[in-house]
Design an enzyme around this catalytic site. Sequence first.
Site, short mmCIF file in Angstrom:
data_model
loop_
_atom_site.label_atom_id
_atom_site.label_comp_id
_atom_site.label_asym_id
_atom_site.label_seq_id
_atom_site.Cartn_x
_atom_site.Cartn_y
_atom_site.Cartn_z
N SER A 1 0.81 -1.22 0.00
CA SER A 1 0.00 0.00 0.00
C SER A 1 0.85 1.27 0.00
O SER A 1 0.65 2.17 -0.83
CB SER A 1 -0.93 -0.01 1.22
OG SER A 1 -1.80 -1.12 1.17
N THR B 1 0.71 -6.93 1.90
CA THR B 1 0.02 -7.70 2.93
C THR B 1 -1.46 -7.40 2.97
O THR B 1 -2.30 -8.30 2.98
CB THR B 1 0.65 -7.42 4.31
OG1 THR B 1 2.01 -7.86 4.30
CG2 THR B 1 -0.10 -8.15 5.41
N CYS B 2 -1.84 -6.13 2.99
CA CYS B 2 -3.24 -5.77 3.15
C CYS B 2 -4.12 -6.38 2.08
O CYS B 2 -5.15 -6.99 2.37
CB CYS B 2 -3.39 -4.25 3.14
SG CYS B 2 -5.11 -3.70 3.27
N CYS C 1 -5.86 -7.30 5.39
CA CYS C 1 -7.16 -6.65 5.60
C CYS C 1 -8.25 -7.13 4.66
O CYS C 1 -9.36 -7.44 5.09
CB CYS C 1 -7.03 -5.14 5.44
SG CYS C 1 -5.45 -4.43 5.88
N LYS D 1 -9.13 -10.99 4.91
CA LYS D 1 -9.67 -11.14 6.26
C LYS D 1 -11.10 -10.63 6.34
O LYS D 1 -12.00 -11.28 6.87
CB LYS D 1 -8.77 -10.40 7.25
CG LYS D 1 -9.21 -10.36 8.71
CD LYS D 1 -10.08 -9.18 9.06
CE LYS D 1 -9.54 -7.84 8.73
NZ LYS D 1 -8.50 -7.35 9.61
N GLY E 1 14.53 -7.02 -4.14
CA GLY E 1 15.38 -5.84 -4.16
C GLY E 1 16.19 -5.71 -2.89
O GLY E 1 15.76 -6.10 -1.80
N TYR F 1 -5.54 -7.74 17.57
CA TYR F 1 -6.69 -7.71 16.67
C TYR F 1 -6.74 -8.91 15.73
O TYR F 1 -7.81 -9.43 15.41
CB TYR F 1 -6.77 -6.39 15.90
CG TYR F 1 -5.68 -6.16 14.89
CD1 TYR F 1 -5.86 -6.49 13.56
CD2 TYR F 1 -4.46 -5.58 15.26
CE1 TYR F 1 -4.87 -6.27 12.62
CE2 TYR F 1 -3.46 -5.36 14.33
CZ TYR F 1 -3.66 -5.71 13.01
OH TYR F 1 -2.68 -5.51 12.09
N ILE F 2 -5.58 -9.40 15.29
CA ILE F 2 -5.57 -10.56 14.39
C ILE F 2 -6.13 -11.79 15.10
O ILE F 2 -6.95 -12.53 14.55
CB ILE F 2 -4.15 -10.82 13.86
CG1 ILE F 2 -3.70 -9.68 12.95
CG2 ILE F 2 -4.08 -12.15 13.11
CD1 ILE F 2 -2.27 -9.78 12.47
N GLU G 1 -9.94 -11.34 15.61
CA GLU G 1 -10.68 -11.45 14.34
C GLU G 1 -10.77 -12.88 13.86
O GLU G 1 -11.85 -13.33 13.42
CB GLU G 1 -10.01 -10.55 13.29
CG GLU G 1 -10.22 -9.07 13.57
CD GLU G 1 -9.34 -8.16 12.73
OE1 GLU G 1 -9.61 -6.95 12.72
OE2 GLU G 1 -8.38 -8.65 12.09
N ARG H 1 -1.90 -13.50 27.01
CA ARG H 1 -1.08 -13.31 28.20
C ARG H 1 -1.69 -12.36 29.22
O ARG H 1 -1.42 -12.46 30.41
CB ARG H 1 0.31 -12.79 27.80
CG ARG H 1 1.08 -13.73 26.88
CD ARG H 1 2.47 -13.18 26.60
NE ARG H 1 3.23 -14.04 25.70
CZ ARG H 1 3.44 -13.79 24.42
NH1 ARG H 1 2.92 -12.70 23.88
NH2 ARG H 1 4.14 -14.61 23.67
N ASP I 1 4.87 -0.29 7.57
CA ASP I 1 5.15 -1.15 8.72
C ASP I 1 6.63 -1.39 8.97
O ASP I 1 7.03 -1.70 10.09
CB ASP I 1 4.47 -2.51 8.54
CG ASP I 1 2.96 -2.44 8.72
OD1 ASP I 1 2.42 -1.32 8.78
OD2 ASP I 1 2.32 -3.50 8.80
N ALA J 1 -10.13 -0.06 13.50
CA ALA J 1 -11.20 -1.00 13.82
C ALA J 1 -10.64 -2.39 14.04
O ALA J 1 -9.62 -2.77 13.45
CB ALA J 1 -12.22 -1.04 12.68
N HIS K 1 -32.80 8.74 13.41
CA HIS K 1 -33.59 7.81 14.22
C HIS K 1 -34.43 6.90 13.33
O HIS K 1 -34.98 7.35 12.33
CB HIS K 1 -34.51 8.60 15.15
CG HIS K 1 -35.31 7.74 16.07
ND1 HIS K 1 -34.75 7.13 17.17
CD2 HIS K 1 -36.62 7.35 16.03
CE1 HIS K 1 -35.69 6.43 17.79
NE2 HIS K 1 -36.83 6.54 17.12
N GLU L 1 -27.08 7.45 16.56
CA GLU L 1 -27.65 8.64 17.20
C GLU L 1 -27.27 8.73 18.68
O GLU L 1 -27.34 9.80 19.28
CB GLU L 1 -29.16 8.68 17.04
CG GLU L 1 -29.93 7.61 17.81
CD GLU L 1 -31.44 7.72 17.62
OE1 GLU L 1 -31.97 8.84 17.74
OE2 GLU L 1 -32.07 6.68 17.34
#
Length: 496
Positions: A32, A69-70, A75, A78, A143, A210-211, A214, A231, A335, A373, A469, A474
């Site tokens: 990315s 990776t994403c 992401c 996943k 590279g 998070y991994i 998820e 842990r 990263d 998120a 609503h 809200e």
Amino acid sequence: MARKMLVDEELTQTNPEEAHFDFDLFVIGAGSGGVRAARFSANFGAKVGICELPFHPISSEVIGGVGGTCVIRGCVPKKILVYGAAFGGELEDARNYGWELNEKLNFNWKKLLHKKTDEIIRLNGIYKRLLSNAGVKLFEGEGKIVGPNEVEVTQLDGTKLSYSAKHILIATGSRAHRPAIPGQELGITSDEALSLEDLPKRAVIFGGGYIAVEFASIWRGLGSEVDLFFRRELPLRGFDDEMRAVVARNLEARGINLHPQTNLTELIKTDNGIKVITDHGEELLADVVLFATGRLPNSKRLNLEAVGVELDKTGAVKVDEYSRTNIPSIWAVGDVTNRMNLTPVALMEGTCFAKTVFGGESCKPDYSHIPCAVFSIPPLSVVGLSEEQAIEQAYSDVLVFTSNFNPMKNTISGRQEKTVLKLVVDAETDKVLGASMCGPDAPEIMQGIAVALKCGATKAQFDSTVGIHPSAAEEFVTMRSVSRRITVSGKPKENL
């Protein structure tokens, strides 16, 4: 054509008589951040080359793929699996909405896996076309940097190509880490978890980030028996403690077995599966053991030490606020720098790099008010400061507003799962310092809240906003009563 370049915050014109380079910019890594930097630099008029390892869904030191990776093993795939897993609960909930479904619902894992692979192949092609359309020259191979202005690309047939570049950008991302325990070779990482041939009936996950959370939601949603070991007392260290507890309750309510404050000590292959042994003496059998114990910067094969590029103890490339290393011609984003490891942040860093070096604009990445998120089921999303961070940084009292309710959809379906929203406010300025939400559509809602916080919104402005609503969103503009007030002299809660 002379291009404006910003170096050390001073605009200079490139000298046509200076040393000739094959490229103005050569990027190592087409994820990315690397693709964004390459495209935007080319749009500013730079001659850009980029190299990336050959495509494969599961990465290694010698395979990867344009998109990084994403797109290929993070992401995007996943989130596709999260969508697939969420249908399990949705189909259960549908019964009370009048849908007459058979008691036995069949799920075809191989079909979902095939669709997922088709999508990442499609995206890999799109990223290649984006580079081509921008005029960026793509090289497939590994590279490495052999000098301050020289890169070497080893092609698939082993031949080596050498190119000079005025600027070199490192954008090689990170790789999954495996804990050093006996039998660790029997476990898998998130790379392999996204491409398993068979859905595991019994899954053990080691990690609390998070991994881990998820994949626990994915596999449980698809019908697997899941045990999650971590842990700490709660999963998701670094997030707001109150919201971490909400996520933990939801995971358990969905049938995931939590094992807090527990380490895995050994894996043993048996005829009946993988025997998992913990530091509490527990033993259980699993078809799959997933290590979700963090990621490490992907820097060790780049020859950086030989060139003199400084790394930290984790192998992350050290950079200044403009993403520049200690070698003036070498830069790094994403990263591999281990700053804030999120795809949109890598995009921001790549954009700022291009503006700074080729766009004639001094541009530093801004790491404030970055939303994120956790795509658990249901998801958690946050922006700004957690309650603990706000207390630690506060110069005045901190006000906390919370709303805890059963979503309207659940009142019919019968699902017992609360949605929780939270605002953290500076008592003196009324400025909203942080927002959190755990519940359906939390990431979609939090993206809008992030704009408000970025603009410096106050609690009074939230209160004066008319809500939509009926909606869960809200609640962010109807939380009138203070749940608690923390004085500056108060000690922050211990991070659990």
